[in-house]
Design a protein around this motif. Structure first.
Motif, PDB file in Angstrom:
ATOM      1  N   VAL A   1      72.631  29.222  27.041  1.00  0.00           N
ATOM      2  CA  VAL A   1      73.793  28.345  27.203  1.00  0.00           C
ATOM      3  C   VAL A   1      74.562  28.247  25.897  1.00  0.00           C
ATOM      4  O   VAL A   1      73.968  28.210  24.812  1.00  0.00           O
ATOM      5  CB  VAL A   1      73.330  26.926  27.625  1.00  0.00           C
ATOM      6  CG1 VAL A   1      74.526  25.985  27.760  1.00  0.00           C
ATOM      7  CG2 VAL A   1      72.539  26.984  28.917  1.00  0.00           C
ATOM      8  N   GLU A   2      75.899  28.160  25.994  1.00  0.00           N
ATOM      9  CA  GLU A   2      76.690  27.793  24.823  1.00  0.00           C
ATOM     10  C   GLU A   2      76.802  26.279  24.791  1.00  0.00           C
ATOM     11  O   GLU A   2      77.390  25.663  25.686  1.00  0.00           O
ATOM     12  CB  GLU A   2      78.082  28.412  24.859  1.00  0.00           C
ATOM     13  CG  GLU A   2      78.893  28.096  23.603  1.00  0.00           C
ATOM     14  CD  GLU A   2      80.318  28.599  23.625  1.00  0.00           C
ATOM     15  OE1 GLU A   2      81.167  27.989  22.942  1.00  0.00           O
ATOM     16  OE2 GLU A   2      80.585  29.593  24.323  1.00  0.00           O
TER      17      GLU A   2
ATOM     18  N   PHE B   1      78.754  21.557  16.628  1.00  0.00           N
ATOM     19  CA  PHE B   1      79.264  22.171  15.408  1.00  0.00           C
ATOM     20  C   PHE B   1      80.087  23.421  15.733  1.00  0.00           C
ATOM     21  O   PHE B   1      79.817  24.138  16.701  1.00  0.00           O
ATOM     22  CB  PHE B   1      78.114  22.530  14.472  1.00  0.00           C
ATOM     23  CG  PHE B   1      77.330  21.341  14.000  1.00  0.00           C
ATOM     24  CD1 PHE B   1      77.849  20.491  13.037  1.00  0.00           C
ATOM     25  CD2 PHE B   1      76.085  21.064  14.538  1.00  0.00           C
ATOM     26  CE1 PHE B   1      77.134  19.391  12.607  1.00  0.00           C
ATOM     27  CE2 PHE B   1      75.358  19.956  14.112  1.00  0.00           C
ATOM     28  CZ  PHE B   1      75.885  19.111  13.147  1.00  0.00           C
ATOM     29  N   GLN B   2      81.093  23.671  14.885  1.00  0.00           N
ATOM     30  CA  GLN B   2      81.934  24.842  15.085  1.00  0.00           C
ATOM     31  C   GLN B   2      81.105  26.128  15.052  1.00  0.00           C
ATOM     32  O   GLN B   2      81.415  27.090  15.752  1.00  0.00           O
ATOM     33  CB  GLN B   2      83.021  24.889  14.003  1.00  0.00           C
ATOM     34  CG  GLN B   2      84.060  25.977  14.187  1.00  0.00           C
ATOM     35  CD  GLN B   2      84.871  25.796  15.460  1.00  0.00           C
ATOM     36  OE1 GLN B   2      85.065  24.686  15.932  1.00  0.00           O
ATOM     37  NE2 GLN B   2      85.337  26.900  16.046  1.00  0.00           N
ATOM     38  N   THR B   3      80.043  26.156  14.257  1.00  0.00           N
ATOM     39  CA  THR B   3      79.191  27.347  14.177  1.00  0.00           C
ATOM     40  C   THR B   3      78.429  27.605  15.463  1.00  0.00           C
ATOM     41  O   THR B   3      77.880  28.695  15.648  1.00  0.00           O
ATOM     42  CB  THR B   3      78.182  27.193  13.017  1.00  0.00           C
ATOM     43  OG1 THR B   3      77.453  25.964  13.185  1.00  0.00           O
ATOM     44  CG2 THR B   3      78.896  27.185  11.676  1.00  0.00           C
ATOM     45  N   GLU B   4      78.396  26.623  16.363  1.00  0.00           N
ATOM     46  CA  GLU B   4      77.697  26.797  17.639  1.00  0.00           C
ATOM     47  C   GLU B   4      78.634  27.257  18.747  1.00  0.00           C
ATOM     48  O   GLU B   4      78.186  27.458  19.884  1.00  0.00           O
ATOM     49  CB  GLU B   4      77.005  25.487  18.035  1.00  0.00           C
ATOM     50  CG  GLU B   4      75.882  25.083  17.100  1.00  0.00           C
ATOM     51  CD  GLU B   4      75.222  23.775  17.507  1.00  0.00           C
ATOM     52  OE1 GLU B   4      74.073  23.811  17.969  1.00  0.00           O
ATOM     53  OE2 GLU B   4      75.870  22.717  17.362  1.00  0.00           O
ATOM     54  N   ARG B   5      79.908  27.408  18.436  1.00  0.00           N
ATOM     55  CA  ARG B   5      80.849  27.908  19.442  1.00  0.00           C
ATOM     56  C   ARG B   5      80.811  29.430  19.470  1.00  0.00           C
ATOM     57  O   ARG B   5      80.720  30.079  18.429  1.00  0.00           O
ATOM     58  CB  ARG B   5      82.275  27.423  19.156  1.00  0.00           C
ATOM     59  CG  ARG B   5      82.460  25.946  19.482  1.00  0.00           C
ATOM     60  CD  ARG B   5      83.910  25.536  19.455  1.00  0.00           C
ATOM     61  NE  ARG B   5      84.066  24.166  19.935  1.00  0.00           N
ATOM     62  CZ  ARG B   5      84.263  23.812  21.192  1.00  0.00           C
ATOM     63  NH1 ARG B   5      84.340  24.743  22.128  1.00  0.00           N
ATOM     64  NH2 ARG B   5      84.389  22.552  21.531  1.00  0.00           N
ATOM     65  N   GLY B   6      80.851  29.968  20.669  1.00  0.00           N
ATOM     66  CA  GLY B   6      80.864  31.413  20.824  1.00  0.00           C
ATOM     67  C   GLY B   6      79.494  32.059  20.789  1.00  0.00           C
ATOM     68  O   GLY B   6      79.390  33.279  20.873  1.00  0.00           O
ATOM     69  N   ILE B   7      78.441  31.258  20.648  1.00  0.00           N
ATOM     70  CA  ILE B   7      77.090  31.800  20.681  1.00  0.00           C
ATOM     71  C   ILE B   7      76.288  31.074  21.754  1.00  0.00           C
ATOM     72  O   ILE B   7      76.589  29.937  22.106  1.00  0.00           O
ATOM     73  CB  ILE B   7      76.374  31.670  19.320  1.00  0.00           C
ATOM     74  CG1 ILE B   7      76.190  30.193  18.943  1.00  0.00           C
ATOM     75  CG2 ILE B   7      77.138  32.408  18.233  1.00  0.00           C
ATOM     76  CD1 ILE B   7      75.299  29.995  17.739  1.00  0.00           C
ATOM     77  N   ARG B   8      75.270  31.721  22.258  1.00  0.00           N
ATOM     78  CA  ARG B   8      74.425  31.135  23.293  1.00  0.00           C
ATOM     79  C   ARG B   8      73.066  30.788  22.712  1.00  0.00           C
ATOM     80  O   ARG B   8      72.540  31.496  21.856  1.00  0.00           O
ATOM     81  CB  ARG B   8      74.285  32.091  24.480  1.00  0.00           C
ATOM     82  CG  ARG B   8      75.628  32.498  25.059  1.00  0.00           C
ATOM     83  CD  ARG B   8      75.476  33.436  26.233  1.00  0.00           C
ATOM     84  NE  ARG B   8      75.095  32.734  27.446  1.00  0.00           N
ATOM     85  CZ  ARG B   8      75.949  32.108  28.259  1.00  0.00           C
ATOM     86  NH1 ARG B   8      77.244  32.089  27.965  1.00  0.00           N
ATOM     87  NH2 ARG B   8      75.530  31.510  29.356  1.00  0.00           N
ATOM     88  N   GLN B   9      72.520  29.667  23.191  1.00  0.00           N
ATOM     89  CA  GLN B   9      71.221  29.199  22.733  1.00  0.00           C
ATOM     90  C   GLN B   9      70.283  29.050  23.936  1.00  0.00           C
ATOM     91  O   GLN B   9      70.723  28.684  25.035  1.00  0.00           O
ATOM     92  CB  GLN B   9      71.345  27.844  22.026  1.00  0.00           C
ATOM     93  CG  GLN B   9      72.307  27.840  20.850  1.00  0.00           C
ATOM     94  CD  GLN B   9      72.360  26.495  20.179  1.00  0.00           C
ATOM     95  OE1 GLN B   9      71.341  25.931  19.785  1.00  0.00           O
ATOM     96  NE2 GLN B   9      73.564  25.957  20.029  1.00  0.00           N
TER      97      GLN B   9
END
Length: 297
Positions: free
Chosen positions: A37-38, A42-50
């Motif tokens: 899930v995205e 934080f901005q650093t967590e946008r565009g990546i999935r966790q």
């Protein structure tokens, strides 16, 4: 309330049993349900999935499903996984707390649901798992309110209406509509492109929001709203609102284009189950049905 500290990190089933009161309830559980899930503030967590791990225990009212072997009598664990999937598909969220709350609320809408434990963990943010856990109990009054669907009328106001001398007449006419009205606007000035996807998207949306605030300044009936909570209140209270789109669009799973204000208006109408979507005045776009001011004889 569970006072024994050793239960704090135990399984949800153990916590459910330990906190039970009165007649025992049946329990349905989903364990270690993994989703990519995205999510994140934080901005650093946008565009990546966790990777998220879901554990849910649902307590349900007694039924005779075991005696009749009738699948239609029981509350299936599919209701739990469906609640997770629906909430993940609805919009991008910043907080695990918000996601847990929404999953719990959706599960508890089922008539057999009594109490639900929801634990969500991020499994890749450090050497261990980071997460939240909530316990929620069914509230029939709240569920009744949540079940009331209010469908707005969405109206696109082009700049010549927003800046024109007949704005008050347009708003007077829209006030006569027997439904909450959501106004969508376009940038007053052309927004330059920088060639970078996210900055360009945000700048286009901010251009629209500048017009929204300009409209609110011209007429106090137009209240700027930007979050789902504000929209929900506005719709239920029949408030005439102007949409500031940045928050909802940037958190959408499938983002509409910010440089297409009419497309954005149509997207909102579909996403929020609008009764209809109209354009005011001289809008040269075949995608919109147009309304005109009545002629004064």
């Amino acid at each position: 309330m569970i006072n024994d500290s050793k239960l704090a990190f135990d399984t949800l089933e153990v916590r459910s049993i330990a906190s039970a009161r009165g007649q025992p309830l049946d329990r349905i559980s989903v364990r270690d349900y993994m989703k990519s899930v995205e999510i994140g503030a934080f901005q650093t967590e946008r565009g990546i999935r966790q990777e998220l791990r879901f554990n849910v225990v649902l307590e349900v009212s007694r039924h005779d499903g075991a005696q009749t072997d009738d699948v239609d009598v029981v509350l299936s664990y599919d209701k739990i996984t469906e609640a997770i999937e629906v909430e993940l598909e609805t919009e991008r969220l910043n907080l695990l707390e918000t996601l847990a709350e929404r999953v719990a609320e959706r599960i508890l809408q089922h008539s057999m649901a009594v109490r639900v434990f929801v634990r969500i963990e991020k499994t890749e943010r450090g050497p261990g798992s980071l997460g939240v856990e909530i316990l929620r109990v069914r509230d029939d009054d709240r569920i009744k309110d949540a079940g009331v669907l209010v469908r707005p009328v969405v109206v696109f106001l082009p700049n010549h209406v927003v800046e024109g001398d007949q704005l008050s007449e347009w708003l007077n006419m829209l006030e006569e509509i027997d439904a909450p009205t959501l106004l969508c606007v376009e940038p007053l000035l052309a927004v330059p492109f920088l060639g970078a996807a996210e900055p360009d998207q945000r700048l286009q949306l901010l251009g629209i929001e500048q017009t929204a605030w300009r409209l609110a300044a011209r007429d106090a009936r137009c209240v700027v709203v930007g979050t789902r909570t504000e929209l929900d209140w506005a719709f239920k209270n029949r408030q005439m609102s102007v949409w500031a789109p940045s928050r909802i669009v940037m958190d959408a799973v499938d983002q509409p284009r910010g440089d297409d204000p009419i497309g954005l208006t149509l997207w909102f109408g579909q996403a929020f189950n609008a009764q209809c979507v109209w354009g005011c005045g001289n809008v040269k776009d075949d995608r919109l049905k147009l309304m005109q001011l009545p002629k004064v004889l």
